[in-house]
Write a protein that holds these residues in place. Sequence first.
Motif, PDB file in Angstrom:
ATOM      1  N   THR A 114       0.829  -1.201   0.000  1.00 33.61           N
ATOM      2  CA  THR A 114       0.000   0.000   0.000  1.00 33.61           C
ATOM      3  C   THR A 114       0.865   1.253   0.000  1.00 33.61           C
ATOM      4  O   THR A 114       0.584   2.222  -0.709  1.00 33.61           O
ATOM      5  N   TYR A 132       2.221   1.593  -3.457  1.00 30.90           N
ATOM      6  CA  TYR A 132       1.149   2.021  -4.355  1.00 30.90           C
ATOM      7  C   TYR A 132       0.908   3.520  -4.225  1.00 30.90           C
ATOM      8  O   TYR A 132       0.807   4.222  -5.232  1.00 30.90           O
ATOM      9  N   VAL A 145      -2.433  -2.417 -10.441  1.00 30.82           N
ATOM     10  CA  VAL A 145      -3.558  -2.055  -9.575  1.00 30.82           C
ATOM     11  C   VAL A 145      -4.717  -3.021  -9.790  1.00 30.82           C
ATOM     12  O   VAL A 145      -5.365  -3.457  -8.825  1.00 30.82           O
ATOM     13  N   LYS A 146      -4.966  -3.397 -11.030  1.00 30.24           N
ATOM     14  CA  LYS A 146      -6.026  -4.367 -11.305  1.00 30.24           C
ATOM     15  C   LYS A 146      -5.710  -5.714 -10.668  1.00 30.24           C
ATOM     16  O   LYS A 146      -6.583  -6.349 -10.065  1.00 30.24           O
ATOM     17  N   LEU A 174      -3.761  -6.239  -8.082  1.00 28.02           N
ATOM     18  CA  LEU A 174      -3.867  -6.064  -6.636  1.00 28.02           C
ATOM     19  C   LEU A 174      -5.314  -6.143  -6.171  1.00 28.02           C
ATOM     20  O   LEU A 174      -5.611  -6.793  -5.167  1.00 28.02           O
ATOM     21  N   SER A 175      -6.217  -5.521  -6.901  1.00 29.71           N
ATOM     22  CA  SER A 175      -7.620  -5.549  -6.495  1.00 29.71           C
ATOM     23  C   SER A 175      -8.207  -6.955  -6.615  1.00 29.71           C
ATOM     24  O   SER A 175      -8.952  -7.398  -5.732  1.00 29.71           O
ATOM     25  N   SER A 187      -6.812  -8.996  -3.779  1.00 29.41           N
ATOM     26  CA  SER A 187      -7.388  -8.580  -2.500  1.00 29.41           C
ATOM     27  C   SER A 187      -8.773  -9.182  -2.311  1.00 29.41           C
ATOM     28  O   SER A 187      -9.116  -9.622  -1.203  1.00 29.41           O
ATOM     29  N   LEU A 188      -9.563  -9.209  -3.379  1.00 29.20           N
ATOM     30  CA  LEU A 188     -10.868  -9.860  -3.284  1.00 29.20           C
ATOM     31  C   LEU A 188     -10.724 -11.347  -2.991  1.00 29.20           C
ATOM     32  O   LEU A 188     -11.523 -11.924  -2.255  1.00 29.20           O
ATOM     33  N   GLN A 240     -10.221 -15.797 -10.282  1.00 28.08           N
ATOM     34  CA  GLN A 240      -8.970 -15.049 -10.169  1.00 28.08           C
ATOM     35  C   GLN A 240      -7.996 -15.455 -11.265  1.00 28.08           C
ATOM     36  O   GLN A 240      -7.372 -14.600 -11.902  1.00 28.08           O
TER      37      GLN A 240
END
Length: 142
Positions: free
Chosen positions: A19, A22, A50-51, A53-54, A57-58, A84
């Motif tokens: 983070t 980022y 970023v994509k 990472l998101s 994270s989900l 994923q």
Amino acid sequence: WLGISIFFISVGSILLVNTFFYLTTAQKISRMSVYGRIHHKMRYTFEMYVKILSIMSLWWFSLILAWAPYNALCYTYIFMSFLQVAIIFYICVLGCKRVRYLIKTTLCHEKCIFPCCRSSDGVEPMPSEWGEELSSINMNYY
């Protein structure tokens, strides 16, 4: 529980460091005053990370929810694992214009049943995305 807590403490610390990286990278990219080919590639790569990472994270969030005593949440975790893989493959491989162009020129033809494969004027020009600088450097070197 001790092993699980140690695992998630290390994962949490990695997420905090990511983070930080980022936020600092986003700040540097937003402050760029010159916008050229290299800056475009930096922004594209940053958006790709970023994509990813998101999506990851989900997946971690669905893993945490899978420990709840409900079977539906466990199935959600299994579905998120499959999803994923498919999404990361699309982001990293099929999201690149050059790869899509090579797939289109290799597998598609004028009589293809899929309308997305048919080109209106024959051959499209190769999109310029990655590697042109290194190609020109190597050609000038030899």
